[in-house]
Scaffold this active site. Structure first.
Site, PDB file in Angstrom:
ATOM      1  N   LYS A   1       0.828  -1.218   0.000  1.00  0.00           N
ATOM      2  CA  LYS A   1       0.000   0.000   0.000  1.00  0.00           C
ATOM      3  C   LYS A   1       0.855   1.257   0.000  1.00  0.00           C
ATOM      4  CE  LYS A   1      -4.301  -1.461   2.264  1.00  0.00           C
ATOM      5  NZ  LYS A   1      -5.177  -1.221   3.438  1.00  0.00           N
TER       6      LYS A   1
ATOM      7  N   ASN B   1       4.906  -3.161  10.210  1.00  0.00           N
ATOM      8  CA  ASN B   1       3.843  -3.157  11.209  1.00  0.00           C
ATOM      9  C   ASN B   1       4.340  -2.400  12.444  1.00  0.00           C
ATOM     10  OD1 ASN B   1       1.804  -3.640  13.028  1.00  0.00           O
ATOM     11  ND2 ASN B   1       1.911  -5.871  12.921  1.00  0.00           N
TER      12      ASN B   1
ATOM     13  N   ASN C   1      -7.356  -0.042  12.106  1.00  0.00           N
ATOM     14  CA  ASN C   1      -7.605  -0.940  13.241  1.00  0.00           C
ATOM     15  C   ASN C   1      -7.225  -0.234  14.542  1.00  0.00           C
ATOM     16  OD1 ASN C   1      -4.696  -1.991  14.101  1.00  0.00           O
ATOM     17  ND2 ASN C   1      -4.761  -1.945  11.857  1.00  0.00           N
TER      18      ASN C   1
ATOM     19  N   CYS D   1      -8.024   7.904  26.626  1.00  0.00           N
ATOM     20  CA  CYS D   1      -8.826   8.563  27.669  1.00  0.00           C
ATOM     21  C   CYS D   1     -10.288   8.141  27.604  1.00  0.00           C
ATOM     22  CB  CYS D   1      -8.726  10.085  27.514  1.00  0.00           C
ATOM     23  SG  CYS D   1      -7.176  10.806  28.109  1.00  0.00           S
TER      24      CYS D   1
ATOM     25  N   CYS E   1     -15.690  -8.662   4.219  1.00  0.00           N
ATOM     26  CA  CYS E   1     -14.813  -7.480   4.248  1.00  0.00           C
ATOM     27  C   CYS E   1     -15.629  -6.257   4.644  1.00  0.00           C
ATOM     28  CB  CYS E   1     -14.184  -7.272   2.869  1.00  0.00           C
ATOM     29  SG  CYS E   1     -12.972  -5.930   2.831  1.00  0.00           S
TER      30      CYS E   1
ATOM     31  N   CYS F   1      -6.612   8.184  33.089  1.00  0.00           N
ATOM     32  CA  CYS F   1      -6.295   7.512  31.828  1.00  0.00           C
ATOM     33  C   CYS F   1      -5.336   6.346  32.084  1.00  0.00           C
ATOM     34  CB  CYS F   1      -5.666   8.499  30.850  1.00  0.00           C
ATOM     35  SG  CYS F   1      -5.234   7.771  29.248  1.00  0.00           S
TER      36      CYS F   1
END
Length: 292
Positions: A15, A38, A72, A117, A138, A191
């Site tokens: 990509k 990644n 993701n 948060c 998909c 947090c």
């Protein structure tokens, strides 16, 4: 990035490589630095952090802004972790799985809420998002929705970098209703990201160190209190008229006052007037009027 962005002859490329070729053809004057890996793995995360803190146009300087266009939650949390640790401002963006809504979010560590948060349910519940994807199905990909969200993101980037207009901290897009919700979220003191909490403390110290603006109370200017022409303001209503136009003040709880009171009604004592019946007919009265 919508898959329609890529072209058939780019099949087999990664990509990032295909994106670089397309963008370089559009504007060859732009400098590109491509890394095909990644970022969620330990070995790549450190390199990712290094390029954020040293990959600016001037070598050794940090980048001005990080844009997240990943698909993701794991990658989003990785970017969030890196930017919180480095104190790097970034913008997050995304489109829903049904492709009819999306959002952008500006995240300034310590000043605004980071991605951890107020995380999505999948992240908060520590659910493996890979288990939610159905085999052979998909996620929807609608180029119009993605084009709208991408345009909003780039517009926000320009306003942020060039310092004009109102920069949105959060702006959503609902394609079904053409609805654009906007808001700003404060960071969560509890947090889960310790670097976010650390950035919050540093931001509080930074704000406390700023000089406090002096509050100047302007006195209301009195007009014609004393002037060389001897002008004097006189009320058009006398004390007696004011008293007659006011009514009794009702008994109210403490702190409540009335703007005005209604005077009590006084029955008019007008003497009854009667008309004496002369006994003359209408024709006689009309004849008298003609002779007058």
């Amino acid at each position: 990035m919508n898959r329609l962005f890529f072209q058939p002859h780019q099949a087999g490329l990664s990509k990032v490589q295909a994106a670089e070729y397309t963008l370089r053809n559009i504007n060859p004057d732009v400098l590109f630095e491509v890394h095909n890996y990644n970022i969620t793995t330990v070995e790549n995360f450190q390199h990712f952090m290094d390029r954020i803190s040293n990959g600016g146009l001037e070598e050794g300087k940090p980048v001005d802004l990080v844009l997240s266009c990943v698909d993701n939650f794991e990658a989003r949390m990785t970017i969030n972790t890196a930017c919180n640790e480095l104190g790097q401002t970034w913008m997050e963006s995304g489109v829903s799985e049904n492709a009819v809504s999306g959002h952008i979010q500006l995240i300034i560590p310590g000043e605004s809420a980071c991605f951890a948060c107020a995380p999505p349910l999948v992240v908060a519940a520590n659910i493996d998002e890979k288990t939610l994807k159905r085999e052979g199905v998909c996620a929807a990909s609608l180029p119009t929705t993605m084009g709208v969200v991408a345009g909003i993101l780039v517009q926000n980037v320009l306003k942020f970098l060039l310092n004009f207009g109102t920069v949105s901290f959060y702006l959503g897009y609902n394609a079904m209703q053409d609805f654009f919700p906007t808001m700003s979220m404060k960071p969560n003191p509890q947090c889960d990201d310790r670097n976010c909490r650390k950035q919050q403390e540093e931001y509080k110290k930074k704000v406390a160190a700023l000089p406090k603006p002096e509050v100047v109370q302007e006195e209301e200017e009195i007009i014609h209190e004393d002037n060389e022409w001897g002008i004097e303001l006189v009320s058009e209503v006398s004390e007696e008229e004011l008293k007659n136009s006011s009514g009794p003040v009702p008994d109210l709880p403490e702190g409540i006052t009335v703007a005005y009171t209604i005077p009590e009604k006084q029955e008019d004592s007008v003497a009854e007037v009667t008309v004496e019946d002369s006994g003359e007919s209408l024709e006689d009265l009309m004849a008298k009027m003609k002779n007058m």
